[in-house]
Design an enzyme around this catalytic site. Structure first.
Site, PDB file in Angstrom:
ATOM      1  N   SER A   1       0.824  -1.204   0.000  1.00 49.11           N
ATOM      2  CA  SER A   1       0.000   0.000   0.000  1.00 49.11           C
ATOM      3  C   SER A   1       0.857   1.253   0.000  1.00 49.11           C
ATOM      4  CB  SER A   1      -0.920   0.015   1.225  1.00 49.11           C
ATOM      5  OG  SER A   1      -1.699  -1.151   1.267  1.00 49.11           O
TER       6      SER A   1
HETATM    7  N1  SAH Z   1      -1.089  -3.644   3.484  1.00 45.15           N
HETATM    8  C1  SAH Z   1      -0.535  -4.579   2.541  1.00 45.15           C
HETATM    9  C2  SAH Z   1      -1.475  -4.632   1.361  1.00 45.15           C
HETATM   10  C3  SAH Z   1      -1.403  -5.878   0.610  1.00 45.15           C
HETATM   11  S1  SAH Z   1      -2.466  -5.980  -0.791  1.00 45.15           S
HETATM   12  C4  SAH Z   1       0.833  -4.062   2.138  1.00 45.15           C
HETATM   13  O1  SAH Z   1       1.072  -2.862   2.305  1.00 45.15           O
HETATM   14  O2  SAH Z   1       1.666  -4.825   1.658  1.00 45.15           O
HETATM   15  C5  SAH Z   1      -3.788  -6.924  -0.143  1.00 45.15           C
HETATM   16  C6  SAH Z   1      -3.488  -8.352   0.209  1.00 45.15           C
HETATM   17  O3  SAH Z   1      -4.737  -8.940   0.587  1.00 45.15           O
HETATM   18  C7  SAH Z   1      -2.951  -9.208  -0.933  1.00 45.15           C
HETATM   19  O4  SAH Z   1      -1.742  -9.790  -0.546  1.00 45.15           O
HETATM   20  C8  SAH Z   1      -4.042 -10.258  -1.145  1.00 45.15           C
HETATM   21  O5  SAH Z   1      -3.539 -11.538  -1.510  1.00 45.15           O
HETATM   22  C9  SAH Z   1      -4.713 -10.287   0.215  1.00 45.15           C
HETATM   23  N2  SAH Z   1      -6.090 -10.812   0.241  1.00 45.15           N
HETATM   24  C10 SAH Z   1      -7.090 -10.634  -0.642  1.00 45.15           C
HETATM   25  N3  SAH Z   1      -8.201 -11.293  -0.252  1.00 45.15           N
HETATM   26  C11 SAH Z   1      -7.886 -11.904   0.932  1.00 45.15           C
HETATM   27  C12 SAH Z   1      -8.587 -12.750   1.856  1.00 45.15           C
HETATM   28  N4  SAH Z   1      -9.859 -13.110   1.668  1.00 45.15           N
HETATM   29  N5  SAH Z   1      -7.928 -13.183   2.956  1.00 45.15           N
HETATM   30  C13 SAH Z   1      -6.644 -12.850   3.186  1.00 45.15           C
HETATM   31  N6  SAH Z   1      -5.926 -12.072   2.343  1.00 45.15           N
HETATM   32  C14 SAH Z   1      -6.531 -11.601   1.244  1.00 45.15           C
END
Ligand code: SAH
Length: 227
Positions: free
Chosen positions: A69
């Site tokens: 993010s």
């Molecule tokens: N705050 C994190 C954002 C990651 S992007 C950062 O800064 O790195 C969002 C993440 O949510 C992705 O890795 C994706 O695989 C995960 N995601 C999507 N749906 C999900 C679910 N149902 N359960 C767990 N993770 C999920």
């Protein structure tokens, strides 16, 4: 964060500038968030070839079509959770683990769920190396929450859902706060803050955002896997 090494100390000038120009200048006030983001080596949460861009004003790819993010979004979501230091926090969407590190600096214990195993393992590796002890990881569909660890003082969902999953609101402690994006993939997503007080659930819009989809039972339907 204890296990700091030479690599982690790099980019300190860029890190300070990120905090001053992108966070403090845009209204992030909590000094604990500003301090944490000045300390945490964000460049170690992205691929080596992208490290020089880690402190820019944008999200970056972390593989598997997912992103780390935007720094401002991480700060704004954390601030909306109003953490004092002892809270039990649930994070859904571990991703790179960067937001997880910020939460671990701000709260008592962090439970984090990621649906893609390779992404979770990468995050676990860097968070271990940096010495974070109070993070518990799970690879699963996070839309179920973590009922046997709840209720949580704060819940942060880092992927966008069609609506606020009520089973997750049910895992909020009295006085608890939940922050998440709601809306479709094409844009127009809103960041929502949901609170539970005296049994009353309140939803407030706190800004616009753009996140990858929350895929799972109480989010968007999972894409069919190729046979
Ligand atoms: N705050 C994190 C954002 C990651 S992007 C950062 O800064 O790195 C969002 C993440 O949510 C992705 O890795 C994706 O695989 C995960 N995601 C999507 N749906 C999900 C679910 N149902 N359960 C767990 N993770 C999920």
């Amino acid at each position: 964060m204890k296990g700091i090494d030479g690599e982690a100390l790099k980019f300190s000038g860029q890190r300070r500038k990120m905090v001053d120009d992108q966070l403090a200048a845009r209204g992030i006030r909590d000094p604990r968030i500003l301090e944490a983001m000045k300390r945490i080596p964000r460049h170690l949460f992205v691929h080596e070839s992208l490290q020089h861009r880690a402190y820019g004003d944008h999200p970056l790819p972390i593989g598997e079509s997912q992103t780390i993010s935007h720094p401002y979004t991480v700060a704004a979501m954390t601030e909306a959770l109003n953490l004092a230091g002892r809270e039990k926090v649930l994070e859904i969407g571990t991703g790179s683990g960067y937001q997880t590190a910020v939460l671990a600096e701000m709260a008592g214990q962090v439970f984090t769920i990621e649906r893609i195993r390779s992404i979770s393992l990468k995050a676990q590796k860097i968070l271990d190396r940096l010495g974070y002890m109070k993070i518990v990881f799970k690879v699963f569909d996070g839309t179920y929450g973590w009922p046997d660890q709840g209720p949580f003082d704060a819940i942060l969902i880092a992927a966008s859902s069609p609506s606020v999953p009520q089973n997750l609101v049910a895992q909020l402690a009295e006085g608890g706060r939940l922050v998440m994006p709601v809306g479709g993939d094409g844009g127009g997503q809103k960041l929502l803050r949901v609170t539970r007080e005296g049994g009353v659930i309140r939803e407030t819009e706190i800004g616009d955002c753009r996140f990858v989809p929350l895929l799972g039972k109480y989010g968007w339907a999972e894409p069919l896997r190729p046979a």
